[in-house]
Design a protein around this motif. Structure first.
Motif, PDB file in Angstrom:
ATOM      1  N   UNK A   1     -91.940  -1.126  58.427  1.00 25.11           N
ATOM      2  CA  UNK A   1     -91.940  -1.756  57.114  1.00 25.11           C
ATOM      3  C   UNK A   1     -92.320  -0.691  56.094  1.00 25.11           C
ATOM      4  N   UNK A   2     -91.453  -0.484  55.118  1.00 22.86           N
ATOM      5  CA  UNK A   2     -91.670   0.549  54.102  1.00 22.86           C
ATOM      6  C   UNK A   2     -91.939  -0.126  52.774  1.00 22.86           C
ATOM      7  N   UNK A   3     -93.007   0.275  52.110  1.00 20.90           N
ATOM      8  CA  UNK A   3     -93.347  -0.291  50.813  1.00 20.90           C
ATOM      9  C   UNK A   3     -92.253   0.022  49.802  1.00 20.90           C
ATOM     10  N   UNK A   4     -92.148  -0.835  48.823  1.00 20.39           N
ATOM     11  CA  UNK A   4     -91.085  -0.672  47.832  1.00 20.39           C
ATOM     12  C   UNK A   4     -91.172   0.672  47.111  1.00 20.39           C
ATOM     13  N   UNK A   5     -92.391   1.135  46.838  1.00 22.20           N
ATOM     14  CA  UNK A   5     -92.558   2.427  46.170  1.00 22.20           C
ATOM     15  C   UNK A   5     -92.569   3.583  47.163  1.00 22.20           C
ATOM     16  N   UNK A   6     -92.426   3.279  48.442  1.00 23.20           N
ATOM     17  CA  UNK A   6     -92.364   4.249  49.541  1.00 23.20           C
ATOM     18  C   UNK A   6     -93.648   5.054  49.723  1.00 23.20           C
ATOM     19  N   UNK A   7     -94.712   4.631  49.104  1.00 22.74           N
ATOM     20  CA  UNK A   7     -95.952   5.389  49.231  1.00 22.74           C
ATOM     21  C   UNK A   7     -96.757   4.972  50.456  1.00 22.74           C
ATOM     22  N   UNK A   8     -96.292   4.012  51.166  1.00 26.60           N
ATOM     23  CA  UNK A   8     -96.947   3.625  52.409  1.00 26.60           C
ATOM     24  C   UNK A   8     -95.925   2.970  53.330  1.00 26.60           C
ATOM     25  N   UNK A   9     -96.280   2.932  54.592  1.00 25.85           N
ATOM     26  CA  UNK A   9     -95.422   2.258  55.567  1.00 25.85           C
ATOM     27  C   UNK A   9     -96.300   1.707  56.688  1.00 25.85           C
ATOM     28  N   UNK A  10     -95.735   0.799  57.457  1.00 27.38           N
ATOM     29  CA  UNK A  10     -96.466   0.186  58.560  1.00 27.38           C
ATOM     30  C   UNK A  10     -95.569   0.121  59.781  1.00 27.38           C
ATOM     31  N   UNK A  11     -96.073   0.647  60.863  1.00 28.63           N
ATOM     32  CA  UNK A  11     -95.379   0.523  62.142  1.00 28.63           C
ATOM     33  C   UNK A  11     -95.853  -0.752  62.808  1.00 28.63           C
TER      34      UNK A  11
END
Lengths: 117, 109
Positions: B63-73
């Motif tokens: 899951x990639x945040x809309x601003x791409x500054x974080x993600x979650x596996x």
């Protein structure tokens, strides 16, 4: 899937000797390969980029004369640890990128455990 | 080099979902987000990658945040074999992966 092999998987040597580690891409060609070193309970640290047909580029702090890299063919890169000392004991890992469907995926070898006595 | 920040460790029980976070606030527009995992004395194993959109494969979801500054596996159902160090890393095509400290995932039965 693509496979990268390393040989040997482990090696024990005496201080002052040189050790060569091979990294092969088994079913694809790699003009670039990367060498990493990993100490116990630490992350992988990039040592150098191996370029087929040209000189390797080394990361800051990595001695090029101590860690000799030769990328003689599109499927083989070698790392030679010259005059090895106990502080060179580490887990050495190589990787090779392959482009598929527009994505550049990195494939890692299984690693080589070097112990210098 | 773009850098990532992950928690040092996380714990899970078997059969439960696991969410492994990663912050990458300095990500550039052309950086891919990659996740690899590593078992002791083995080379890293590819898990999943993404650029902008969420991704699913047989191993996990990203899951990639809309601003791409974080993600979650996301591991949907953790098993004992999922216990490993998980690395979130960024790179541009053809360049080396730079690894941070990663998250050590423990899975209990």
């Amino acid at each position: 899937g693509a496979v990268v092999s390393q040989h040997p998987s482990w090696v024990i040597c005496k201080s002052g000797t040189s050790v060569k580690i091979e990294c092969r891409s088994l079913d694809f060609q790699a003009t670039t390969m990367f060498w990493y070193r990993q100490f116990p309970k630490q992350s992988l640290m990039l040592m150098a980029t191996s370029n087929e047909g040209s000189k390797a580029t080394y990361e800051q702090g990595v001695e090029k004369d101590k860690f000799l890299i030769n990328h003689a063919s599109l499927t083989l890169s070698t790392l030679t640890v010259t005059s090895a000392h106990p502080e060179d004991s580490s887990f050495y890992i190589c990787s090779a990128p392959r482009t598929s469907g527009g994505y550049n995926e990195q494939f890692f070898g299984p690693g080589t455990r070097l112990t210098v006595l | 080099d773009a850098k990532t920040t992950q928690p040092n460790s996380m714990e899970s029980n078997e059969e439960e979902p696991v969410h492994l976070p990663c912050n990458h606030s300095t990500i550039s527009g052309t950086d891919y987000i990659h996740w690899y995992r590593q078992l002791p004395s083995q080379g890293p194993e590819y898990v999943i990658h993404g650029l902008t959109s969420n991704v699913n494969n047989r191993m996990a979801s990203l899951a990639i945040a809309e601003d791409r500054k974080s993600s979650t596996l996301i591991l949907h159902r953790a098993t004992l074999r999922d216990a490993a160090v998980y690395y979130c890393t960024l790179n541009q095509a053809g360049t080396a992966l730079i690894f941070g400290k990663g998250t050590t995932l423990s899975v209990s039965s």
